[in-house]
Design a protein around this motif. Structure first.
Motif, short mmCIF file in Angstrom:
data_model
loop_
_atom_site.label_atom_id
_atom_site.label_comp_id
_atom_site.label_asym_id
_atom_site.label_seq_id
_atom_site.Cartn_x
_atom_site.Cartn_y
_atom_site.Cartn_z
N THR A 273 -75.18 37.70 -33.74
CA THR A 273 -75.53 36.98 -34.97
C THR A 273 -75.16 35.51 -34.87
OG1 THR A 273 -74.86 39.00 -36.13
CG2 THR A 273 -75.40 37.08 -37.47
N LEU A 274 -73.88 35.26 -34.64
CA LEU A 274 -73.42 33.88 -34.57
C LEU A 274 -74.01 33.16 -33.36
CD1 LEU A 274 -71.67 31.80 -35.99
CD2 LEU A 274 -69.74 32.56 -34.59
N GLU A 275 -74.10 33.88 -32.24
CA GLU A 275 -74.59 33.26 -31.01
C GLU A 275 -76.02 32.76 -31.15
OE1 GLU A 275 -75.54 34.40 -26.34
OE2 GLU A 275 -74.49 35.84 -27.62
N TYR A 276 -76.89 33.59 -31.79
CA TYR A 276 -78.31 33.24 -31.83
C TYR A 276 -78.73 32.54 -33.12
CZ TYR A 276 -79.09 35.75 -27.50
OH TYR A 276 -79.05 36.13 -26.18
N MET A 277 -78.23 32.98 -34.26
CA MET A 277 -78.65 32.35 -35.50
C MET A 277 -78.08 30.94 -35.64
SD MET A 277 -79.05 34.92 -38.68
CE MET A 277 -79.81 36.53 -38.58
N SER A 278 -76.87 30.73 -35.13
CA SER A 278 -76.25 29.41 -35.27
C SER A 278 -77.06 28.33 -34.54
CB SER A 278 -74.81 29.43 -34.75
OG SER A 278 -74.78 29.73 -33.37
N LYS A 279 -77.86 28.75 -33.55
CA LYS A 279 -78.69 27.79 -32.82
C LYS A 279 -79.84 27.25 -33.67
CE LYS A 279 -77.65 29.84 -28.31
NZ LYS A 279 -78.19 30.61 -27.15
N LEU A 280 -80.11 27.93 -34.79
CA LEU A 280 -81.15 27.46 -35.71
C LEU A 280 -80.56 26.60 -36.82
CD1 LEU A 280 -83.04 30.86 -36.21
CD2 LEU A 280 -83.77 28.96 -34.76
N ILE A 281 -79.25 26.46 -36.84
CA ILE A 281 -78.56 25.82 -37.95
C ILE A 281 -77.79 24.61 -37.43
CG2 ILE A 281 -76.92 26.16 -39.84
CD1 ILE A 281 -77.41 29.24 -39.36
N GLN A 343 -85.25 29.31 -29.36
CA GLN A 343 -84.30 30.13 -30.11
C GLN A 343 -85.02 31.26 -30.85
OE1 GLN A 343 -84.46 26.86 -30.02
NE2 GLN A 343 -82.42 25.95 -29.76
N ILE A 344 -86.17 30.95 -31.43
CA ILE A 344 -86.96 31.98 -32.12
C ILE A 344 -87.38 33.06 -31.13
CG2 ILE A 344 -89.18 32.41 -33.26
CD1 ILE A 344 -88.88 29.62 -34.56
N ASN A 345 -87.85 32.64 -29.97
CA ASN A 345 -88.29 33.61 -28.96
C ASN A 345 -87.14 34.49 -28.48
OD1 ASN A 345 -90.95 32.75 -29.05
ND2 ASN A 345 -90.72 31.29 -27.37
N ASP A 346 -85.94 33.91 -28.39
CA ASP A 346 -84.76 34.70 -27.99
C ASP A 346 -84.47 35.79 -29.02
OD1 ASP A 346 -84.36 33.31 -25.66
OD2 ASP A 346 -82.82 31.97 -26.48
N ILE A 347 -84.54 35.42 -30.30
CA ILE A 347 -84.26 36.38 -31.37
C ILE A 347 -85.32 37.48 -31.37
CG2 ILE A 347 -84.25 36.67 -33.89
CD1 ILE A 347 -82.87 33.93 -34.05
N ILE A 348 -86.58 37.10 -31.22
CA ILE A 348 -87.66 38.09 -31.21
C ILE A 348 -87.51 39.04 -30.02
CG2 ILE A 348 -90.16 38.40 -30.90
CD1 ILE A 348 -90.54 35.84 -32.56
#
Length: 444
Positions: A273-281, A343-348
């Motif tokens: 969560t923190l690793e990937y979502m924080s990259k969008l913030i 970052q979006i592609n990583d989350i998907i």
């Protein structure tokens, strides 16, 4: 394309133009669209249709209904923010009575109904209908259909079925829900027919947006809105600009919220969560994050910030490319090449690996294929046997289960098949399972 025409308040059956300045401000025409969708039976069925996890046993996971409502909230914000700037760029729209809330209302209405045509069992439901006609028993009908009619069936498309639900006339109900043409235009992400298939890399060619049965309705909407036709062998147009915002709202929600569902269901480790979502913030208050006691609260905090960042990005890209969007040369989704693309592609990718391909999802999608194929076979056979005067007692009993509006006498085979496809696509996941059990002889 021009904004005044694109913001058309016209509805099916109108003989005169509806002027924005003469609208009742307490309940605008675009807000009426939203209300009509919410009260429709097709929208209600979304409460028991799959978003991520089919037939989940937890009450936390999103359904198509909650997903659609969330997309509409994001869509409203996108529309209002874009609308505020567009009114400064095009002051004549203010003089005609338009406000930034009109843009928000159009995008919210189109967003809340963006999945209204999706069959049960998620996107696998679309594929199951298509494969019944491509490789299953439905292949027998190919020679009796035109190429376009057959393509509609083998590439059964939830977007096209949604347009059918919204516009199809029934006895005593002309023009379906009679939504404004601006809202219908924003709904049409793929304003083309099923052939030719993917002739270009332009995003409007990714799928198709209407069945042959709704061709006349589509052309009326496209003409009224002044959509720009594409050079194509078939009927094809460039998008209504606000369709880009509807698509962005959906992309934002399924990217972030499906990921959130996976974390809360234990399919994805919270450390992601923190690793990937924080990259969008840009700025995460880690003190506040770690002060939250529960996983779902920490995830919700990051989810809200991530959605806010992606909304900012989509608004910026739309406004920077307004001219290209209006003339049809903007060929991709708003978030496809944004600064957060990686970052979006990583989350998907994580969502695909951990959620969409999880054993629970795959097992229920496999069951969905069998259920949909069997339902199609029983009802299409019964309806055709009735037309050919070969009806058995079983066929008569089966057709008693089919609502009257799907039993209209149709000379054309394509129209009869479409009646059944529309009925089955409108079923909720749970009802499709219960109906299948009864038809297979299991009455428990």
């Amino acid at each position: 394309m021009n904004w005044e025409q694109l913001l058309s308040l016209k509805r099916f059956g109108d003989t005169q133009k509806r002027e924005r300045a003469k609208q009742d401000e307490t309940r605008l025409g675009f807000e009426v669209d939203f209300d009509r969708i919410i009260f429709s039976s097709a929208f209600r069925s979304l409460q028991d249709k799959t978003q991520v996890i089919p037939l989940s046993e937890t009450d936390f996971v999103h359904t198509r209904l909650t997903h659609s409502l969330e997309v509409s909230v994001v869509g409203r914000t996108l529309g209002r923010r874009v609308g505020k700037e567009l009114l400064e760029r095009h002051p004549h729209l203010k003089e005609l009575g338009y406000t930034f809330n009109d843009f928000g209302a159009i995008v919210a209405a189109a967003s809340v109904m963006h999945d209204i045509g999706n069959p049960p069992f998620g996107h696998s439901g679309e594929k199951a209908i298509g494969e019944y006609f491509k490789t299953g028993k439905g292949l027998q009908y190919k020679e009796e259909l035109t190429d376009l009619e057959y393509q509609d069936l083998i590439d059964f498309e939830g977007n096209a079925n949604g347009f059918k639900i919204l516009t199809e006339s029934r006895e005593g109900i002309e023009g379906g829900l009679r939504l404004s043409y601006a809202t219908l235009g924003a709904f049409l992400k793929y304003p083309k027919e099923s052939l030719p298939k993917k002739p270009t890399n332009h995003i409007v060619d990714k799928k198709y947006g209407f069945f042959q049965s709704e061709k006349a309705a589509f052309l009326e909407v496209a003409e009224d809105l002044g959509l720009q036709p594409k050079e194509s062998d078939g009927i094809s147009f460039y998008r209504h600009p606000l369709a880009y915002l509807v698509e962005a709202a959906d992309d934002i929600c399924y990217t972030i919220i499906d990921f959130e569902d996976g974390i809360n269901l234990g399919l994805i480790d919270e450390s992601y969560t923190l690793e990937y979502m924080s990259k969008l913030i840009r700025n995460v208050n880690k003190e506040k994050y770690y002060a939250l006691k529960h996983t779902k609260d920490r995830t919700a905090y990051l989810r809200a910030l991530a959605i806010g960042s992606l909304i900012d990005e989509a608004v910026t890209i739309f406004l920077e490319n307004e001219e290209a969007i209006l003339n049809g040369t903007f060929s991709r989704g708003l978030l496809d090449k944004c600064q957060y693309e990686a970052q979006i592609n990583d989350i998907i990718k994580i969502s695909v690996d951990k959620i969409y391909r999880s054993k629970e999802v795959v097992e229920k999608e496999v069951a969905g294929y069998k259920i949909i194929a069997d339902l199609l076979d029983v009802f299409v056979t019964a309806l055709n046997n009735k037309f050919d005067n070969k009806q058995s007692n079983y066929d008569k009993l089966v057709l008693n289960l089919l609502p009257e509006e799907y039993q209209q006498e149709r000379e054309n085979l394509y129209d009869r098949i479409m009646q059944v496809c529309s009925y089955i696509a409108g079923l909720s996941d749970g009802y499709a399972i219960r109906l299948h059990r009864k038809l297979m002889g299991n009455i428990s």
